[in-house]
Write an enzyme that holds these catalytic residues in place. Structure first.
Site, PDB file in Angstrom:
ATOM      1  N   THR A   1       0.848  -1.189   0.000  1.00  0.00           N
ATOM      2  CA  THR A   1       0.000   0.000   0.000  1.00  0.00           C
ATOM      3  C   THR A   1       0.885   1.241   0.000  1.00  0.00           C
ATOM      4  O   THR A   1       1.929   1.255   0.648  1.00  0.00           O
ATOM      5  CB  THR A   1      -0.954   0.019   1.213  1.00  0.00           C
ATOM      6  OG1 THR A   1      -1.752   1.200   1.165  1.00  0.00           O
ATOM      7  CG2 THR A   1      -0.197  -0.028   2.524  1.00  0.00           C
TER       8      THR A   1
ATOM      9  N   HIS B   1       2.757 -11.500  14.263  1.00  0.00           N
ATOM     10  CA  HIS B   1       3.866 -12.048  15.047  1.00  0.00           C
ATOM     11  C   HIS B   1       3.671 -13.533  15.374  1.00  0.00           C
ATOM     12  O   HIS B   1       4.608 -14.211  15.802  1.00  0.00           O
ATOM     13  CB  HIS B   1       4.027 -11.244  16.345  1.00  0.00           C
ATOM     14  CG  HIS B   1       5.445 -11.114  16.793  1.00  0.00           C
ATOM     15  ND1 HIS B   1       6.422 -12.014  16.448  1.00  0.00           N
ATOM     16  CD2 HIS B   1       6.062 -10.187  17.570  1.00  0.00           C
ATOM     17  CE1 HIS B   1       7.577 -11.651  16.992  1.00  0.00           C
ATOM     18  NE2 HIS B   1       7.381 -10.545  17.670  1.00  0.00           N
TER      19      HIS B   1
END
Length: 415
Positions: A334, A386
Site C-alpha cells: 500500500t 507475530h
C-alpha cells in the site's frame, strides 16, 4: 413477451449484495449490454447489463434492498429499443389520464423517500416518462418547501429553503439575528463495501498479533534510473510508464523468495506456505479501498507489473474491477505516500501474514561517509502477524527491500 433480469452469480465468498442504483425506470428503453443496475457487494460494485434490447416493465427489487445470486430483480419486455417510445406511451397514456386515475406511477426509490418524509405522492408532479415520479421529483418537491401533506394555499412570508437564506433575512426581526454559520449534519447509511472494509480492519486488529517494524530507504538511485530510462522505457513497452511501484513489487517478490515465512497465511492451526507470489496492490476509490491482485508476480517483468498496476488503477476508479480480481493474494503493498503520508502503520489484510507500507519521498539531511547530504528519503513500514513471523525475519525482509531499492541491480541479479 416478458423476460426477467436476474442477479449475476456471486462467488462463494460473497453471500449477498445490495441494489445500489437503477439506471433505468419502468417505461424506459435500453439496448443489449447497456448497464441497467448497479449491485454493491462487500467487495465491489457490480454492473448488471441488459440481456437484450427491450423496455423495463417492473422493478422487483428497489434501491437499498438486499439480493442474492440469481434472484429476479426486474421484468422487461424484449424488443427493439426503437419501439420504446410507443410502448411507453401506450402504457402510461397521457398526463391527464394519470392525474384522473387513482393509480400513482412512482419509482421504488421515490416511494421509499416519500414514505420516510411523509409526502403524499399525489401532490408530486412526475417528470419521468409517462408521468413517472422519480426520486429527484420527490427531492425537488421537498426542497421547494412543500409540507408533508396535500398542497395548501401559499404561505405569505415563510422562508423557502436554506439556499435562500440571504433573501429571507429582511423578513427577520432585529431580535432574531441571523446565525453566523450553519451547523449542518448529514446522516447516510454505511455502504456495504465500507461496512465490509470496517469489519475486516477490526478483525485484523483484534484477531492477529500485529506488529510493525520501520526502516528508511534512499530513493536517489531509483529516481536517477527512472529519469535516465523513462522515455525509452515508455517507447519500448507501448506507452507503459516507469513508476516506483514496479520496483517495490519486484523487490518484494525477491524478498518473499528469500524469507518464505513472510509469504504465509494461517488456516486454523496450519501455516500455509505459498510457493508463488500473488501481490495485492491497494487502490483508493471514491467508495473505499480495494486490493486487486497481480497473479504470479514472480513471472512478471517490470513492464508487466507497471502495466497491470495502471490498468487496475483506471478500472478501479470506474468501478470495473471484478470480484475475482480481488480474491486471494499472498502479500499486499500500500502506498500512502501518494496522498502525502510521511509515516503510518498499515493494517494487515487477513489471512495474509504481512503488508508493506510505502510513504512520501521527503528530502532530509543524512550522514553519508562522515558528510551531511540532502537525500530523497522514504520511510518503509512492514506490519506483520507475530504469530507467523518472528521479529528477525520481519527486519531481514525490510532490509532486503531497502538494499534492492538502493541498488536496483540487485533486483536483476537476485543478490
Amino acid at each position: 413477451m416478458s423476460n426477467e433480469i436476474k442477479v449475476p452469480t456471486f462467488p462463494e465468498s460473497v453471500q449477498e449484495g445490495t441494489i445500489a442504483t437503477w439506471h433505468k425506470q419502468p417505461g424506459e428503453a435500453f439496448s443489449r449490454d447497456e448497464v441497467i443496475v448497479d449491485i454493491e457487494t462487500d467487495k465491489v460494485v457490480q454492473e448488471v447489463p441488459a440481456p437484450a434490447d427491450g423496455v423495463l416493465q417492473e422493478i422487483v427489487k428497489g434501491e437499498g434492498e438486499t439480493v442474492v445470486s440469481n434472484e429476479v430483480i426486474a421484468i422487461f419486455s424484449a424488443g427493439s429499443a426503437g419501439e420504446a417510445p410507443a410502448a411507453a406511451s401506450s402504457e402510461s397514456s397521457t398526463p391527464a389520464a394519470k392525474s384522473s386515475s387513482a393509480e400513482i406511477v412512482a419509482a421504488p426509490a421515490a416511494k421509499k423517500m416519500a414514505s420516510e418524509k411523509g409526502i403524499d405522492l399525489a401532490a408530486v408532479s412526475g417528470t419521468g416518462k409517462g408521468g413517472l415520479i422519480t426520486k429527484e421529483d420527490v427531492a425537488s418537491y421537498i426542497k421547494n418547501g412543500a409540507a408533508p401533506a396535500a398542497p395548501a394555499a401559499p404561505a405569505p412570508a415563510t422562508p423557502v429553503a436554506p439556499s435562500t437564506k440571504s433573501s429571507a433575512a429582511p423578513a427577520q426581526t432585529p431580535a432574531a439575528a441571523p446565525m453566523r454559520g450553519e451547523r449542518i449534519e448529514k446522516r447516510v447509511p454505511m455502504t456495504r463495501l465500507r461496512a465490509r472494509i470496517a469489519e475486516r480492519l477490526l478483525e485484523a486488529s483484534q484477531s492477529t498479533a500485529m506488529l510493525t517494524t520501520f526502516n528508511e530507504v534512499n530513493m536517489a538511485p531509483i529516481m536517477e534510473l527512472r529519469a535516465k530510462y523513462k522515455e525509452q522505457f515508455e517507447k519500448s513497452h507501448n506507452g507503459t510508464r516507469l513508476g516506483f511501484m514496479g520496483f517495490f513489487v519486484k523487490a518484494a517478490v525477491e524478498a518473499l523468495r528469500r524469507l518464505p515465512a513472510v509469504n504465509t497465511s494461517l488456516d486454523g492451526n496450519d501455516i500455509v506456505y505459498h510457493g508463488y507470489q500473488d501481490i495485492g496492490v491497494a487502490v483508493s476509490t471514491e467508495k473505499g479501498l480495494v486490493v486487486p491482485v497481480l497473479r504470479n508476480a514472480e513471472n512478471m517483468s517490470l513492464a508487466d507489473v507497471e502495466s497491470g498496476i495502471r490498468d487496475f488503477g483506471m478500472r478501479a476508479r470506474d468501478g470495473k474491477i471484478s470480484i475475482d480480481e480481488m480474491m486471494g493474494g499472498t502479500f499486499t503493498i500500500t502506498n500512502g505516500g501518494v496522498f502525502g503520508s510521511l509515516m503510518s502503520t498499515p493494517i494487515l489484510n487477513p489471512p495474509q501474514a504481512a503488508i508493506l507500507g510505502m510513504h512520501k519521498i521527503q528530502e532530509r539531511p543524512m550522514a553519508v561517509n562522515g558528510e551531511v547530504k540532502v537525500l530523497p528519503m522514504m520511510y518503509l513500514a512492514l506490519s506483520y502477524d507475530h504469530r507467523l513471523i518472528d521479529g528477525k525475519e520481519a527486519v531481514q525482509f525490510l532490509v532486503a527491500i531497502k538494499n534492492m531499492i538502493e541498488d536496483p541491480a540487485r533486483i536483476l541479479l537476485e543478490l
